[in-house]
Design a protein around this motif. Sequence first.
Motif, PDB file in Angstrom:
ATOM      1  N   TYR A 133       0.882  -1.180   0.000  1.00 49.44           N
ATOM      2  CA  TYR A 133       0.000   0.000   0.000  1.00 49.44           C
ATOM      3  C   TYR A 133       0.912   1.220   0.000  1.00 49.44           C
ATOM      4  O   TYR A 133       1.995   1.208   0.592  1.00 49.44           O
ATOM      5  CB  TYR A 133      -0.863   0.032   1.267  1.00 49.44           C
ATOM      6  N   PHE A 209      -6.478  -7.386   1.136  1.00 48.19           N
ATOM      7  CA  PHE A 209      -6.716  -6.422   0.064  1.00 48.19           C
ATOM      8  C   PHE A 209      -7.905  -5.515   0.368  1.00 48.19           C
ATOM      9  O   PHE A 209      -8.916  -5.972   0.894  1.00 48.19           O
ATOM     10  CB  PHE A 209      -6.978  -7.178  -1.244  1.00 48.19           C
ATOM     11  N   ALA A 211      -9.264  -0.968  -0.034  1.00 45.81           N
ATOM     12  CA  ALA A 211      -9.107   0.414  -0.495  1.00 45.81           C
ATOM     13  C   ALA A 211      -9.818   0.704  -1.808  1.00 45.81           C
ATOM     14  O   ALA A 211      -9.852   1.838  -2.262  1.00 45.81           O
ATOM     15  CB  ALA A 211      -7.636   0.835  -0.580  1.00 45.81           C
ATOM     16  N   GLU A 212     -10.389  -0.327  -2.420  1.00 47.36           N
ATOM     17  CA  GLU A 212     -11.156  -0.114  -3.652  1.00 47.36           C
ATOM     18  C   GLU A 212     -12.175  -1.247  -3.765  1.00 47.36           C
ATOM     19  O   GLU A 212     -11.980  -2.321  -3.190  1.00 47.36           O
ATOM     20  CB  GLU A 212     -10.224  -0.100  -4.875  1.00 47.36           C
ATOM     21  N   TRP A 214     -14.080  -4.445  -5.066  1.00 47.40           N
ATOM     22  CA  TRP A 214     -13.719  -5.645  -5.834  1.00 47.40           C
ATOM     23  C   TRP A 214     -14.802  -6.673  -5.609  1.00 47.40           C
ATOM     24  O   TRP A 214     -15.464  -6.688  -4.578  1.00 47.40           O
ATOM     25  CB  TRP A 214     -12.325  -6.154  -5.488  1.00 47.40           C
ATOM     26  N   ASP A 232     -10.504  -9.558   2.684  1.00 48.10           N
ATOM     27  CA  ASP A 232     -11.027  -8.208   2.424  1.00 48.10           C
ATOM     28  C   ASP A 232     -10.864  -7.342   3.676  1.00 48.10           C
ATOM     29  O   ASP A 232     -11.265  -7.745   4.765  1.00 48.10           O
ATOM     30  CB  ASP A 232     -12.516  -8.333   2.061  1.00 48.10           C
ATOM     31  N   ILE A 233     -10.275  -6.176   3.500  1.00 48.06           N
ATOM     32  CA  ILE A 233     -10.154  -5.214   4.609  1.00 48.06           C
ATOM     33  C   ILE A 233     -10.743  -3.887   4.155  1.00 48.06           C
ATOM     34  O   ILE A 233     -10.570  -3.479   3.011  1.00 48.06           O
ATOM     35  CB  ILE A 233      -8.683  -5.049   5.072  1.00 48.06           C
ATOM     36  N   GLY A 235     -11.835   0.309   5.178  1.00 44.69           N
ATOM     37  CA  GLY A 235     -11.668   1.483   6.026  1.00 44.69           C
ATOM     38  C   GLY A 235     -11.707   2.717   5.178  1.00 44.69           C
ATOM     39  O   GLY A 235     -11.726   2.644   3.946  1.00 44.69           O
ATOM     40  N   SER A 237     -10.260   7.036   5.308  1.00 47.69           N
ATOM     41  CA  SER A 237      -9.433   7.995   6.043  1.00 47.69           C
ATOM     42  C   SER A 237     -10.237   8.735   7.099  1.00 47.69           C
ATOM     43  O   SER A 237      -9.784   8.916   8.220  1.00 47.69           O
ATOM     44  CB  SER A 237      -8.847   9.053   5.115  1.00 47.69           C
ATOM     45  N   GLU A 238     -11.419   9.192   6.704  1.00 48.14           N
ATOM     46  CA  GLU A 238     -12.207  10.025   7.607  1.00 48.14           C
ATOM     47  C   GLU A 238     -12.440   9.326   8.942  1.00 48.14           C
ATOM     48  O   GLU A 238     -12.387   9.946  10.003  1.00 48.14           O
ATOM     49  CB  GLU A 238     -13.573  10.359   6.987  1.00 48.14           C
ATOM     50  N   GLY A 241      -8.861   5.080   8.642  1.00 44.57           N
ATOM     51  CA  GLY A 241      -7.959   4.505   7.639  1.00 44.57           C
ATOM     52  C   GLY A 241      -8.300   3.027   7.580  1.00 44.57           C
ATOM     53  O   GLY A 241      -9.383   2.631   8.013  1.00 44.57           O
ATOM     54  N   PRO A 242      -7.397   2.181   7.060  1.00 49.59           N
ATOM     55  CA  PRO A 242      -7.706   0.748   7.035  1.00 49.59           C
ATOM     56  C   PRO A 242      -7.883   0.237   8.464  1.00 49.59           C
ATOM     57  O   PRO A 242      -7.303   0.796   9.393  1.00 49.59           O
ATOM     58  CB  PRO A 242      -6.459   0.131   6.391  1.00 49.59           C
ATOM     59  N   ASP A 302     -20.707   4.520   1.064  1.00 46.45           N
ATOM     60  CA  ASP A 302     -20.468   3.107   0.732  1.00 46.45           C
ATOM     61  C   ASP A 302     -21.724   2.298   1.027  1.00 46.45           C
ATOM     62  O   ASP A 302     -22.360   2.485   2.062  1.00 46.45           O
ATOM     63  CB  ASP A 302     -19.304   2.556   1.561  1.00 46.45           C
ATOM     64  N   ILE A 323     -18.483  -4.413   0.337  1.00 45.50           N
ATOM     65  CA  ILE A 323     -19.017  -3.156  -0.199  1.00 45.50           C
ATOM     66  C   ILE A 323     -19.578  -3.406  -1.602  1.00 45.50           C
ATOM     67  O   ILE A 323     -18.892  -3.943  -2.469  1.00 45.50           O
ATOM     68  CB  ILE A 323     -17.908  -2.074  -0.252  1.00 45.50           C
TER      69      ILE A 323
HETATM   70  O1  DLL Z   1      -8.774   3.388   1.163  1.00 45.49           O
HETATM   71  C1  DLL Z   1      -8.287   3.109   3.503  1.00 45.49           C
HETATM   72  C2  DLL Z   1      -7.827   1.729   3.243  1.00 45.49           C
HETATM   73  C3  DLL Z   1      -6.502   1.466   2.973  1.00 45.49           C
HETATM   74  C4  DLL Z   1      -8.713   0.657   3.317  1.00 45.49           C
HETATM   75  C5  DLL Z   1      -6.060   0.186   2.776  1.00 45.49           C
HETATM   76  C6  DLL Z   1      -8.289  -0.636   3.121  1.00 45.49           C
HETATM   77  C7  DLL Z   1      -6.961  -0.882   2.835  1.00 45.49           C
HETATM   78  P1  DLL Z   1      -9.591   6.225   1.506  1.00 45.49           P
HETATM   79  O2  DLL Z   1      -8.505   6.504   0.563  1.00 45.49           O
HETATM   80  O3  DLL Z   1     -10.123   7.353   2.322  1.00 45.49           O
HETATM   81  O4  DLL Z   1      -9.149   5.159   2.564  1.00 45.49           O
HETATM   82  O5  DLL Z   1     -10.772   5.566   0.693  1.00 45.49           O
HETATM   83  C8  DLL Z   1     -11.900   5.071   1.366  1.00 45.49           C
HETATM   84  O6  DLL Z   1     -12.283   3.357  -0.319  1.00 45.49           O
HETATM   85  O7  DLL Z   1     -15.026   4.844   1.398  1.00 45.49           O
HETATM   86  C9  DLL Z   1     -14.554   2.863   0.041  1.00 45.49           C
HETATM   87  O8  DLL Z   1     -15.310   3.507  -0.961  1.00 45.49           O
HETATM   88  C10 DLL Z   1     -13.252   2.357  -0.558  1.00 45.49           C
HETATM   89  N1  DLL Z   1     -12.836   1.110   0.107  1.00 45.49           N
HETATM   90  C11 DLL Z   1     -11.965   0.947   1.110  1.00 45.49           C
HETATM   91  N2  DLL Z   1     -11.839  -0.368   1.428  1.00 45.49           N
HETATM   92  C12 DLL Z   1     -12.682  -1.045   0.603  1.00 45.49           C
HETATM   93  C13 DLL Z   1     -13.025  -2.408   0.424  1.00 45.49           C
HETATM   94  C14 DLL Z   1      -8.768   3.857   2.288  1.00 45.49           C
HETATM   95  N3  DLL Z   1     -12.468  -3.383   1.142  1.00 45.49           N
HETATM   96  C15 DLL Z   1     -12.877   4.457   0.384  1.00 45.49           C
HETATM   97  N4  DLL Z   1     -13.953  -2.713  -0.523  1.00 45.49           N
HETATM   98  C16 DLL Z   1     -14.077   3.870   1.077  1.00 45.49           C
HETATM   99  C17 DLL Z   1     -14.535  -1.757  -1.277  1.00 45.49           C
HETATM  100  C18 DLL Z   1     -13.325  -0.084  -0.234  1.00 45.49           C
HETATM  101  N5  DLL Z   1     -14.234  -0.452  -1.159  1.00 45.49           N
END
Ligand code: DLL
Length: 433
Positions: A133, A209, A211-212, A214, A232-233, A235, A237-238, A241-242, A302, A323
């Motif tokens: 990441y 995995f 952050a997006e 899938w 699947d993980i 989270g 930022s607001e 975070g993860p 979400d 999600i």
């Molecule tokens: O993406 C935090 C993160 C980092 C989560 C690493 C998991 C792993 P942001 O950049 O603020 O933070 O984006 C958050 O990403 O509102 C979802 O729409 C999407 N998202 C995060 N995890 C998932 C997931 C990180 N497991 C935004 N499945 C969230 C689907 C996800 N969407």
Amino acid sequence: MIYNEEFETMPREALESIQLRRLQATVARVYNATPFYRRRFEEAGVAPADIRSLSDLQKLPFTTKADLRDNYPFGMFAVPMDNVTRIHASSGTTGKPTVVGYTARDIQTWAELMARSLMAAGTRRDDIVHNAYGYGLFTGGLGVHYGAERLGASVIPISGGNTKRQVMIMKDFGPTVLTCTPSYALHVAEVAGEMGVSFRDLKFKAGIFGAEPWSEQMRREIERTLNLKAMDIYGLSEVMGPGVSVECIEAQNGLHIFEDHFIPEIINPHTGAVLPYGTPGELVFTTITKEAFPLIRYRTRDLSVLYPEPCRCGRTIVRMGRIQGRSDDMLIIRGVNVFPSQIESVIMETKHFEPHYQLVVERIGTLDQLTVLVEVNEAMFSDEIKNLQSIERELERNIRETLGVAAQVKLVEPKGIQRSEGKAVRVIDKRNI
Ligand code: DLL
């Protein structure tokens, strides 16, 4: 295995009484420390003393991304800057990033929740975590990093990018857990293949995995090509975070939300009404331990669903479904609502394709036109034109029959779709340009 037995398996009644106490403290704190919340609560006619039970949470107003933008960059922090030890931000697709802050204690809490997440997803102290990441303002890199250290695993802070070097390190260092976005995982596998390195010869047992978005089908494809168990993980930022929620390796049946720190709700995105467990809708979170950047009823956009039944792994905390998309990602194509992840599922279920695709939306006259670009492999690409055309028609038919939407499919040559090192760009919306 469970990192924090006490809190992850606590009887609901005890958990809820902790939640109430923490919620009351948070509400009082933001009311006194953040002019934004005081104003909002006053407008809604609610004061901290009105929160007497967990259901009183519903009396509080929602917070939205627009509120964060209006208070950019630090206007919603609830502590003075000399107590803020870390700042992260998430880059929005348009305009200014969303800025979040952490006190030293917030960082400790995050490390604990990431340690819980990594362990739930199968990581142990003797694992080596290849953390691809991105490090930086994005929360993914440092979030996983602190969690892996807290757990006592070894972490390789490789960050995203420079993929050939990543493959060399995977070969030489023998990491056992891979952390990155699902799309980057596929890209690494592809580059490894070009370098003559097979994931069968690497030591990975799990990939964590997120952050997006899938799909389940994408998960299976990743498990097949990378020869590991894909977890699947989730989270944002607001909220932290993860590490807001994660699947457990024992049951892999929804993502456990760490409810001793976050209270989840599901609402109807149109009316704001709170929906019962089991009904899909928009996820809303209230943070109940954060110091620097507490959030009250934050609308994530979400779409998911909450399941309250205890899990066979022993955790009593609520689970959320994978999600399903973001309400602002939803495409309305000639009146039909479609999420990119639904198209992904159909692509992955139709044979012939590489797991790389992009959706292009255009407005032609007054009508929206959806074009699905999908990659095929070398062998297929050199096939006869008429075979390629019949594959295009087949996918168009599958999309129409499954989702009820008319899309035009265009096959793209191998590597024709741009690879991502972080979050993949799945939709190109040309309607606003
Ligand atoms: O993406 C935090 C993160 C980092 C989560 C690493 C998991 C792993 P942001 O950049 O603020 O933070 O984006 C958050 O990403 O509102 C979802 O729409 C999407 N998202 C995060 N995890 C998932 C997931 C990180 N497991 C935004 N499945 C969230 C689907 C996800 N969407």
